[in-house]
Design a protein around this motif. Structure first.
Motif, PDB file in Angstrom:
ATOM      1  N   ALA A   1       0.814  -1.219   0.000  1.00 10.46           N
ATOM      2  CA  ALA A   1       0.000   0.000   0.000  1.00 10.46           C
ATOM      3  C   ALA A   1       0.846   1.267   0.000  1.00 10.46           C
ATOM      4  N   GLY A   2       2.090   1.162  -0.464  1.00 12.89           N
ATOM      5  CA  GLY A   2       2.896   2.368  -0.625  1.00 12.89           C
ATOM      6  C   GLY A   2       3.997   2.569   0.377  1.00 12.89           C
ATOM      7  N   ASP A   3       4.280   1.551   1.224  1.00 10.82           N
ATOM      8  CA  ASP A   3       5.328   1.668   2.241  1.00 10.82           C
ATOM      9  C   ASP A   3       6.719   1.799   1.627  1.00 10.82           C
ATOM     10  N   ALA A   4       6.907   1.328   0.391  1.00 13.11           N
ATOM     11  CA  ALA A   4       8.207   1.424  -0.276  1.00 13.11           C
ATOM     12  C   ALA A   4       8.304   2.738  -1.042  1.00 13.11           C
ATOM     13  N   VAL A   5       9.449   3.411  -0.906  1.00 16.54           N
ATOM     14  CA  VAL A   5       9.696   4.668  -1.623  1.00 16.54           C
ATOM     15  C   VAL A   5      10.967   4.504  -2.444  1.00 16.54           C
ATOM     16  N   LEU A   6      10.850   4.741  -3.737  1.00 21.76           N
ATOM     17  CA  LEU A   6      11.976   4.602  -4.655  1.00 21.76           C
ATOM     18  C   LEU A   6      12.939   5.775  -4.529  1.00 21.76           C
ATOM     19  N   THR A   7      14.216   5.519  -4.811  1.00 20.55           N
ATOM     20  CA  THR A   7      15.235   6.568  -4.699  1.00 20.55           C
ATOM     21  C   THR A   7      15.315   7.384  -5.988  1.00 20.55           C
ATOM     22  N   PHE A   8      14.224   8.029  -6.333  1.00 18.78           N
ATOM     23  CA  PHE A   8      14.253   8.916  -7.490  1.00 18.78           C
ATOM     24  C   PHE A   8      15.123  10.138  -7.181  1.00 18.78           C
ATOM     25  N   PRO A   9      15.542  10.879  -8.195  1.00 15.46           N
ATOM     26  CA  PRO A   9      16.291  12.112  -7.931  1.00 15.46           C
ATOM     27  C   PRO A   9      15.534  13.027  -6.984  1.00 15.46           C
ATOM     28  N   SER A  10      16.277  13.828  -6.239  1.00 13.95           N
ATOM     29  CA  SER A  10      15.673  14.646  -5.176  1.00 13.95           C
ATOM     30  C   SER A  10      14.584  15.576  -5.706  1.00 13.95           C
ATOM     31  N   ALA A  11      14.727  16.051  -6.927  1.00 12.42           N
ATOM     32  CA  ALA A  11      13.701  16.943  -7.483  1.00 12.42           C
ATOM     33  C   ALA A  11      12.377  16.217  -7.655  1.00 12.42           C
ATOM     34  N   VAL A  12      12.426  14.934  -8.004  1.00 14.90           N
ATOM     35  CA  VAL A  12      11.197  14.141  -8.149  1.00 14.90           C
ATOM     36  C   VAL A  12      10.609  13.831  -6.772  1.00 14.90           C
ATOM     37  N   LEU A  13      11.457  13.484  -5.810  1.00 12.37           N
ATOM     38  CA  LEU A  13      10.974  13.183  -4.457  1.00 12.37           C
ATOM     39  C   LEU A  13      10.304  14.393  -3.817  1.00 12.37           C
ATOM     40  N   ALA A  14      10.709  15.586  -4.229  1.00 11.33           N
ATOM     41  CA  ALA A  14      10.148  16.808  -3.629  1.00 11.33           C
ATOM     42  C   ALA A  14       8.775  17.150  -4.190  1.00 11.33           C
ATOM     43  N   ASP A  15       8.336  16.476  -5.235  1.00  6.83           N
ATOM     44  CA  ASP A  15       7.074  16.791  -5.904  1.00  6.83           C
ATOM     45  C   ASP A  15       6.191  15.538  -5.891  1.00  6.83           C
ATOM     46  N   PRO A  16       5.211  15.463  -4.988  1.00 10.26           N
ATOM     47  CA  PRO A  16       4.390  14.250  -4.889  1.00 10.26           C
ATOM     48  C   PRO A  16       3.740  13.836  -6.199  1.00 10.26           C
TER      49      PRO A  16
END
Length: 244
Positions: free
Chosen positions: A100-115
């Protein structure tokens, strides 16, 4: 209730054999990611490879051969590396949360900052939307490669600053999942917490010499999901339902 004791989920993983852009892995690599609430364990069934981790101890490489068990807790970034036919039985705590979304991928920081950008990059097409298996595989590979871009960014930051460099990534992960947590609390309460409370009650009875819970013992048999395998973060997955 979970189909396995203690709120554990299980899946069979064949790690991707797609060559990685950074050349790591003789056969291929999965998508680096972390879990925000759940612990994970790899039980290696066949093949060879390694799992690369970045956590409070820094960067580590853990060789994987048949019989090896490697476990890692929330917040530890991990990447499955395939040196040839790597197959793993994956055990996860908190059954239902990783799905249900517990895993978060290591995308570049700019992508992580934008839901919104994160959701777009992380979501794969489905057969229900008309996507073919080849189209889903291509999207999963693009997702993997984007996660590797962010993983390289994180690795460079850890080289400069040490494990403290993980803090901004952890904060970004917490922000991304915040709206999901009320649902997770409900899932966890009905599974892991319920089983923990049942054990506490049984122990209280046993210390008094009574065991009414034994009369309610049951057996559950669960079949694996039918093929085709789905595209997970680290490879092709065969999963078992998290509830009977």
């Amino acid at each position: 209730m979970s189909a396995l004791p203690g709120g554990v989920s299980v899946s069979h993983l064949r790690v991707y054999d797609w060559p990685a852009p950074d050349g790591v892995g003789r056969a291929g690599s999965g998508s680096p990611h972390l879990h925000v609430a759940s612990s994970e364990a790899y039980v290696v069934l066949g093949g060879s490879g390694s799992v690369h981790t970045i956590g409070p101890a820094g960067f580590s490489v853990h060789p994987l051969t048949p019989g090896t068990i490697v476990s890692f807790g929330p917040g530890v970034v991990h990447r499955a590396v395939n040196d040839g036919d790597l197959e793993v039985l994956v055990l996860m705590s908190n059954a239902g949360l990783p799905e249900a979304g517990d895993a978060v991928l290591t995308f570049p920081s700019a992508v992580l900052a934008d839901p919104a950008a994160y959701r777009e990059a992380a979501t794969l097409p489905t057969p229900a939307s008309g996507a073919s298996d080849d189209e889903i595989a291509a999207a999963a590979r693009r997702r993997r490669d984007l996660a590797l871009e962010g993983y390289a960014e994180l690795g460079a930051a850890v080289d400069r600053l040490g494990p403290a460099a993980l803090r901004p990534w952890h904060d970004a992960a917490a922000r991304l999942v915040r709206m999901l947590v009320p649902h997770w609390q409900d899932v966890w309460t009905r599974s892991v917490y319920a089983q923990t409370q049942a054990t506490a009650s049984a122990l209280e009875g046993l210390i008094r010499g009574v065991a009414p819970h034994l009369a309610g013992g049951s057996v559950t048999a669960t079949a694996a999901a039918a093929p085709p395998r789905r595209y997970g973060m680290c490879g092709r997955l065969q999963t078992w339902p998290t509830s009977p």
